[in-house]
Design a protein around this motif. Structure first.
Motif, PDB file in Angstrom:
ATOM      1  N   UNK A 124       0.855  -1.235   0.054  1.00  0.00           N
ATOM      2  CA  UNK A 124      -0.053   0.165   0.014  1.00  0.00           C
ATOM      3  C   UNK A 124       0.646   1.333  -0.155  1.00  0.00           C
ATOM      4  N   UNK A 125       1.712   1.003   0.496  1.00  0.00           N
ATOM      5  CA  UNK A 125       2.828   2.587   0.817  1.00  0.00           C
ATOM      6  C   UNK A 125       3.320   2.698  -0.223  1.00  0.00           C
ATOM      7  N   UNK A 126       4.044   1.813  -0.953  1.00  0.00           N
ATOM      8  CA  UNK A 126       4.740   1.834  -2.415  1.00  0.00           C
ATOM      9  C   UNK A 126       3.877   1.909  -3.631  1.00  0.00           C
ATOM     10  N   UNK A 127       2.837   1.285  -3.874  1.00  0.00           N
ATOM     11  CA  UNK A 127       2.067   1.553  -4.937  1.00  0.00           C
ATOM     12  C   UNK A 127       0.534   1.993  -4.814  1.00  0.00           C
ATOM     13  N   UNK A 128       0.030   2.302  -3.507  1.00  0.00           N
ATOM     14  CA  UNK A 128      -1.264   2.528  -3.467  1.00  0.00           C
ATOM     15  C   UNK A 128      -2.173   1.557  -3.182  1.00  0.00           C
TER      16      UNK A 128
END
Length: 176
Positions: free
Chosen positions: A60-64
């Motif tokens: 989630x943090x890296x790609x949404x």
């Protein structure tokens, strides 16, 4: 080298970055599932879902949202498959896992979009800076920019011709 890879990651177009993050989520899922299978041979009560949580949050943090939801779905499917084979878990565990996955996807998407807005603003700022720098460099009159304490921050080529000081000599000096 790591900073260059991170910078290259940040500069990638948004769609490509999401695809790469989704690919990393798939690879991390496969690795995590493999670790769980190996752990279950020696520790049959290995908590399945908790081992997938770092993967979900990182995706989630890296790609949404998309990579986080992909990681959540894969983790849920793997956890339920292993539970069907006798892995113990509480009744609410899958629901809690999905809730955490949705929260991670939402927070990750918010962070992802905030980074996108920041990158766009930085690009606009860089364009404006380049435009102002070009005006500053070709102005026929001497231009000197000072801060509130009177320290020279910028010194044009015309100022060099008029006053005889090079920018290296003038920058950082006080005008008084």
């Amino acid at each position: 080298a790591a900073q260059k890879r991170l910078r290259d990651w940040i500069i990638q177009p948004a769609a490509m970055r999401r695809m790469v993050a989704s690919g990393w989520a798939l690879a991390a899922w496969a690795l995590t599932a493999g670790v769980i299978v190996v752990l279950r041979t020696s520790v049959p009560d290995t908590p399945v879902f908790i081992l997938f949580l770092p993967l979900v949050v990182a995706a989630g943090f890296l790609g949404g949202a998309l990579p986080a939801l992909l990681a959540t779905a894969l983790g849920l499917a793997t956890g339920l498959t292993l539970a069907a084979r006798g892995s113990p878990m509480g009744l609410l565990t899958p629901y809690i896992f999905v809730a955490i996955g949705i929260i991670s996807a939402t927070a990750g998407e918010w962070a992802y979009r905030a980074r996108q807005r920041g990158q766009k603003a930085a690009g606009v700022l860089a364009e404006r800076e380049a435009h102002l720098r070009s005006i500053f460099d070709i102005a026929p009159d001497a231009l000197i920019v000072i801060d509130e304490s009177g320290t020279i921050q910028a010194y044009s080529a015309a100022a060099h011709r008029m006053f005889g000081w090079t920018p290296a000599e003038a920058l950082g000096r006080n005008v008084s």
